[in-house]
Motif scaffolding. Structure first.
Motif, mmCIF file in Angstrom:
data_model
loop_
_atom_site.group_PDB
_atom_site.id
_atom_site.type_symbol
_atom_site.label_atom_id
_atom_site.label_comp_id
_atom_site.label_asym_id
_atom_site.label_seq_id
_atom_site.Cartn_x
_atom_site.Cartn_y
_atom_site.Cartn_z
ATOM 1 N N UNK A 125 63.406 39.641 78.867
ATOM 2 C CA UNK A 125 62.988 40.782 79.687
ATOM 3 C C UNK A 125 64.197 41.521 80.262
ATOM 4 N N UNK A 126 65.374 40.944 80.049
ATOM 5 C CA UNK A 126 66.613 41.501 80.582
ATOM 6 C C UNK A 126 67.636 41.610 79.456
ATOM 7 N N UNK A 127 68.687 42.352 79.698
ATOM 8 C CA UNK A 127 69.810 42.420 78.763
ATOM 9 C C UNK A 127 70.907 41.513 79.280
ATOM 10 N N UNK A 128 71.295 40.506 78.480
ATOM 11 C CA UNK A 128 72.344 39.589 78.901
ATOM 12 C C UNK A 128 73.446 39.555 77.852
ATOM 13 N N UNK A 129 74.609 39.072 78.261
ATOM 14 C CA UNK A 129 75.751 38.980 77.346
ATOM 15 C C UNK A 129 75.743 37.680 76.560
ATOM 16 N N UNK A 130 75.302 36.608 77.186
ATOM 17 C CA UNK A 130 75.284 35.302 76.529
ATOM 18 C C UNK A 130 74.396 34.350 77.303
ATOM 19 N N UNK A 131 73.853 33.366 76.586
ATOM 20 C CA UNK A 131 73.072 32.287 77.171
ATOM 21 C C UNK A 131 73.701 30.981 76.705
ATOM 22 N N UNK A 132 73.976 30.072 77.625
ATOM 23 C CA UNK A 132 74.543 28.776 77.240
ATOM 24 C C UNK A 132 73.637 27.655 77.731
ATOM 25 N N UNK B 58 78.044 26.292 87.364
ATOM 26 C CA UNK B 58 77.228 25.456 86.500
ATOM 27 C C UNK B 58 75.876 25.116 87.082
ATOM 28 N N UNK B 59 75.154 24.262 86.358
ATOM 29 C CA UNK B 59 73.836 23.777 86.760
ATOM 30 C C UNK B 59 73.797 22.262 86.568
ATOM 31 N N UNK B 60 72.820 21.635 87.169
ATOM 32 C CA UNK B 60 72.582 20.217 86.935
ATOM 33 C C UNK B 60 71.729 20.035 85.680
ATOM 34 N N UNK C 72 81.125 40.079 86.209
ATOM 35 C CA UNK C 72 80.127 39.408 85.366
ATOM 36 C C UNK C 72 79.210 38.569 86.256
ATOM 37 N N UNK C 73 77.902 38.732 86.082
ATOM 38 C CA UNK C 73 76.943 37.938 86.828
ATOM 39 C C UNK C 73 76.629 36.644 86.103
ATOM 40 N N UNK D 200 73.683 33.624 81.281
ATOM 41 C CA UNK D 200 72.635 32.721 81.753
ATOM 42 C C UNK D 200 73.054 31.296 81.441
ATOM 43 N N UNK D 201 73.029 30.441 82.449
ATOM 44 C CA UNK D 201 73.408 29.034 82.296
ATOM 45 C C UNK D 201 72.164 28.172 82.440
ATOM 46 N N UNK D 202 71.881 27.380 81.427
ATOM 47 C CA UNK D 202 70.752 26.456 81.424
ATOM 48 C C UNK D 202 71.247 25.066 81.032
ATOM 49 N N UNK D 203 70.403 24.073 81.247
ATOM 50 C CA UNK D 203 70.658 22.777 80.614
ATOM 51 C C UNK D 203 69.753 22.624 79.394
#
Length: 240
Positions: free
Chosen positions: A194-201, A71-73, A108-109, A161-164
């Protein structure tokens, strides 16, 4: 079946807002998630006021989680100026807390940064005017640069990709228009595309909606605990 071919079930949730009065425990929920998913992703605002005591309570609840936690803060985790101690406590509890880094789990990255505000599309704040405004925009730009650097180090073919903060406006709909600039920034989506990702949360927007897309068509999910999700639970399940 190889790790690359195996579907990874990711449970994702944000905005836990653990409080010092311990009014709500996540122990049972984390136990349930451990039976339902392979990885738990937490998208920021893990504590309510960024107090080390709150982080300690969350660390105790995380003992019930038998799967990896990444996770992230969020902004609330910075409120008391003790975010470094909060991060240390959670890492000591076994959480893979990302701040411009990536980690690979079962092919999975996972890439994570907090992100920042700034607005969306044509109404996004520009680098112009007073030094204070430029400093505000610089914070967003620095977060996107750190995100890009982290994504360049991902070797896996699939990534999350994990964001808040939100990268798109789709998933913050139903929030008051006046606070849109403070809920996220299109610069995050521009970097991700700019990249290929599976999901962004992401989390942060408690009144938004669950699903959206980046301009490049990549799936974005608002997993704030308060958002209605297809699971009917406070967490989403994503198959990666």
């Amino acid at each position: 079946m190889s790790d690359i071919e195996k579907t990874l079930k990711v449970a994702a949730m944000g905005d836990l807002h653990v409080r010092e009065d311990n009014a709500e425990s996540y122990r049972e929920l984390f136990g349930e998630i451990s039976r339902e998913a392979d990885v738990l992703v937490l998208a920021g605002d893990l504590t309510d006021l960024g107090k080390p005591k709150e982080a300690e309570l969350l660390a105790q609840d995380l003992k019930a989680c038998s799967i990896p936690v990444v996770g992230v803060l969020g902004n609330h985790d910075y409120e008391c100026g003790a975010h470094e101690e909060v991060a240390h406590i959670l890492r000591e509890a076994g959480m893979k807390l990302l701040d411009g880094q990536s980690v690979e789990i079962d092919g999975v990255g996972f890439v994570g940064v907090k992100g920042f505000a700034g607005g969306f599309g044509r109404r996004m704040l520009g680098y112009f005017g007073e030094p204070a405004m430029k400093q505000f925009v610089n914070e967003t730009m620095n977060e996107t640069l750190r995100l890009e650097n982290a994504m360049r180090h991902v070797k896996a073919k699939r990534s999350v990709v994990i964001l808040h903060y939100a990268p798109v406006v789709d998933t913050i709909e139903s929030e008051p228009l006046e606070i849109y600039p403070f809920l996220g920034s299109s610069r995050l989506a521009e970097t991700i595309d700019r990249f290929k990702v599976s999901a962004i949360v992401h989390g942060h927007a408690h009144r938004g909606r669950f699903e959206g897309r980046t301009p490049g068509g990549q799936p974005v999910y608002n997993v704030a605990r308060h958002i209605e999700k297809p699971t009917g639970k406070s967490y989403a399940i994503l198959e990666i």
